[in-house]
Design a protein around this motif. Structure first.
Motif, PDB file in Angstrom:
ATOM      1  N   ARG A 268       0.836  -1.211   0.000  1.00 27.51           N
ATOM      2  CA  ARG A 268       0.000   0.000   0.000  1.00 27.51           C
ATOM      3  C   ARG A 268       0.869   1.259   0.000  1.00 27.51           C
ATOM      4  O   ARG A 268       0.573   2.227  -0.706  1.00 27.51           O
ATOM      5  N   ASP A 269       1.947   1.255   0.780  1.00 27.40           N
ATOM      6  CA  ASP A 269       2.829   2.423   0.799  1.00 27.40           C
ATOM      7  C   ASP A 269       3.507   2.615  -0.552  1.00 27.40           C
ATOM      8  O   ASP A 269       3.708   3.749  -0.999  1.00 27.40           O
ATOM      9  N   LEU A 270       3.865   1.506  -1.222  1.00 27.47           N
ATOM     10  CA  LEU A 270       4.484   1.621  -2.546  1.00 27.47           C
ATOM     11  C   LEU A 270       3.515   2.259  -3.529  1.00 27.47           C
ATOM     12  O   LEU A 270       3.892   3.173  -4.282  1.00 27.47           O
ATOM     13  N   LEU A 271       2.270   1.823  -3.531  1.00 27.33           N
ATOM     14  CA  LEU A 271       1.275   2.422  -4.422  1.00 27.33           C
ATOM     15  C   LEU A 271       1.117   3.911  -4.132  1.00 27.33           C
ATOM     16  O   LEU A 271       1.008   4.730  -5.045  1.00 27.33           O
ATOM     17  N   GLY A 272       1.103   4.259  -2.840  1.00 26.74           N
ATOM     18  CA  GLY A 272       0.969   5.669  -2.476  1.00 26.74           C
ATOM     19  C   GLY A 272       2.153   6.496  -2.940  1.00 26.74           C
ATOM     20  O   GLY A 272       1.990   7.614  -3.440  1.00 26.74           O
ATOM     21  N   LEU A 273       3.371   5.952  -2.809  1.00 22.25           N
ATOM     22  CA  LEU A 273       4.571   6.669  -3.244  1.00 22.25           C
ATOM     23  C   LEU A 273       4.564   6.895  -4.754  1.00 22.25           C
ATOM     24  O   LEU A 273       4.864   7.991  -5.238  1.00 22.25           O
ATOM     25  N   LEU A 274       4.197   5.838  -5.499  1.00 19.33           N
ATOM     26  CA  LEU A 274       4.178   5.969  -6.952  1.00 19.33           C
ATOM     27  C   LEU A 274       3.070   6.923  -7.399  1.00 19.33           C
ATOM     28  O   LEU A 274       3.242   7.690  -8.344  1.00 19.33           O
ATOM     29  N   ALA A 275       1.928   6.893  -6.682  1.00 21.88           N
ATOM     30  CA  ALA A 275       0.836   7.813  -7.014  1.00 21.88           C
ATOM     31  C   ALA A 275       1.242   9.262  -6.749  1.00 21.88           C
ATOM     32  O   ALA A 275       0.764  10.187  -7.422  1.00 21.88           O
ATOM     33  N   ASP A 276       2.150   9.463  -5.783  1.00 18.73           N
ATOM     34  CA  ASP A 276       2.629  10.816  -5.467  1.00 18.73           C
ATOM     35  C   ASP A 276       3.726  11.280  -6.416  1.00 18.73           C
ATOM     36  O   ASP A 276       4.267  12.382  -6.250  1.00 18.73           O
ATOM     37  N   ALA A 284      12.062   2.996  -3.842  1.00 21.32           N
ATOM     38  CA  ALA A 284      12.921   1.969  -3.248  1.00 21.32           C
ATOM     39  C   ALA A 284      13.702   2.537  -2.065  1.00 21.32           C
ATOM     40  O   ALA A 284      13.854   1.878  -1.032  1.00 21.32           O
ATOM     41  N   ARG A 285      14.200   3.783  -2.207  1.00 30.11           N
ATOM     42  CA  ARG A 285      14.926   4.400  -1.100  1.00 30.11           C
ATOM     43  C   ARG A 285      14.020   4.610   0.105  1.00 30.11           C
ATOM     44  O   ARG A 285      14.424   4.389   1.245  1.00 30.11           O
ATOM     45  N   LYS A 286      12.796   5.065  -0.130  1.00 34.90           N
ATOM     46  CA  LYS A 286      11.856   5.300   0.968  1.00 34.90           C
ATOM     47  C   LYS A 286      11.534   4.000   1.708  1.00 34.90           C
ATOM     48  O   LYS A 286      11.385   3.994   2.936  1.00 34.90           O
ATOM     49  N   LEU A 287      11.377   2.909   0.957  1.00 34.40           N
ATOM     50  CA  LEU A 287      11.005   1.625   1.544  1.00 34.40           C
ATOM     51  C   LEU A 287      12.223   0.815   1.980  1.00 34.40           C
ATOM     52  O   LEU A 287      12.074  -0.258   2.570  1.00 34.40           O
ATOM     53  N   SER A 288      13.416   1.312   1.628  1.00 32.59           N
ATOM     54  CA  SER A 288      14.667   0.614   1.940  1.00 32.59           C
ATOM     55  C   SER A 288      14.703  -0.787   1.333  1.00 32.59           C
ATOM     56  O   SER A 288      15.068  -1.767   1.987  1.00 32.59           O
ATOM     57  N   VAL A 289      14.277  -0.882   0.094  1.00 34.01           N
ATOM     58  CA  VAL A 289      14.353  -2.129  -0.658  1.00 34.01           C
ATOM     59  C   VAL A 289      15.052  -1.838  -1.976  1.00 34.01           C
ATOM     60  O   VAL A 289      15.333  -0.685  -2.309  1.00 34.01           O
TER      61      VAL A 289
END
Length: 323
Positions: A268-276, A284-289
């Motif tokens: 869900r956080d990945l979808l939100g980041l990409l939507a932003d 990837a940096r935000k999620l540390s992956v």
């Protein structure tokens, strides 16, 4: 009346008509409501997406789902979204309070000092670990701690825990893929420490005895060192931020639960980041992956959404309430 649920006045009219006259076809509904058949078709698409209409048992027509299960399910979804949003608001409020207290009207920093470089931070953390008397709270973002860092923490954490100091730490979900971190968290748990994970963390942070806090000088480059803060107001704000994130975290040893859309917190956080507007690299940096992990996750999500492209996946995710 039901705008909050995603229903316009026109959609509501079609839904009510179907409840009252389940025998009517699209043409019959259009005649009853005195609207074009195309408008009824559009409304049926929306009602179908919201699971308020289903194919009838005979397979030849759509029927309206009864209001109690249908509308209440939509309301429950909205309530859940509001609860999540409220958590985000409270976390943001705490962060704003921290910034406000950290810099008063004259731009003066609160009580504290600068610790320049990693070595100075480690030395101060060792001192605080020896003097801690009641509690240590921390955020640990990133992928995995270095073996040297973990090894250095072991005797300090063990001594503090045996003195009765309560230790709570929040890692990022990415740490769940690191065997050394998992082993360290399990060992800490045997001594009474508690660890949770969340998809993203605002910054690296340590709070000791609710009197002293260490936060990075530059969140993007922790090697620059840390600010040691001791002002009552700023500590209270940082503790509030920690507690907000802690409540939303998942305990180590427990798999992150999926929400009603089947999404993990990281998805869900990945979808939100990409939507932003974040790129794969910045997400990837935000999620540390790794970027590759982001791309694999998006490929899986696109497949689940039945989308042939990233753009179509974004549209489908929005329609289905994933973002």
């Amino acid at each position: 009346m039901f705008d909050l649920l995603g229903l316009s006045t026109e959609h509501e009219a079609v839904y009510r008509a179907m409840l009252q006259r389940p025998d009517l076809t699209v043409a019959g509904l259009a005649a009853l409501l005195a609207v074009p058949p195309e408008q009824v078709h559009d409304a049926l698409d929306v009602l179908s997406d919201l699971a308020l209409v289903r194919v009838a048992a005979d397979g030849d027509r759509l029927r309206a789902v009864r209001p109690q299960p249908g509308l209440m399910a939509l309301l429950a979804k909205v309530e859940a979204e509001v609860a999540v949003r409220q958590q985000q608001v409270e976390a943001t409020r705490a962060a704003i309070a921290a910034i406000a207290v950290a810099h008063d009207d004259y731009g003066r920093a609160p009580e504290g000092r600068s610790l320049d470089g990693v070595d100075a931070v480690r030395e101060r953390l060792a001192e605080l670990a020896h003097t801690a008397s009641s509690e240590c709270l921390s955020f640990t973002p990133g992928r995995a701690q270095s073996p040297d860092t973990v090894q250095a923490e072991v005797p300090l954490n063990e001594a503090a825990l045996r003195r009765g100091v309560r230790i709570r730490n929040v890692y990022q979900d990415s740490f769940r893929n690191d065997p050394a971190t998992l082993a360290h968290a399990r060992w800490m748990a045997t001594l009474g420490s508690q660890s949770r994970t969340t998809a993203t963390l605002p910054m690296r942070m340590v709070i000791v005895d609710r009197r002293t806090a260490l936060v990075p000088i530059d969140p993007e480059d922790p090697r620059r060192g840390a600010l040691e803060l001791s002002g009552i107001g700023v500590i209270a704000a940082l503790v509030a931020l920690f507690e907000q994130v802690w409540r939303s975290g998942v305990p180590f040893g427990t798999a992150p639960s999926r929400d009603e859309q089947g999404l993990t917190p990281q998805e869900r956080d990945l979808l939100g980041l990409l939507a932003d507007g974040h790129t794969d690299e910045s997400a990837a940096r935000k999620l540390s992956v790794s970027v590759r992990s982001v791309q694999r996750t998006m490929s899986s999500l696109s497949e689940r959404l039945g989308a042939a492209s990233r753009f179509q996946a974004g549209l489908q995710a929005g329609r289905q309430g994933w973002v």
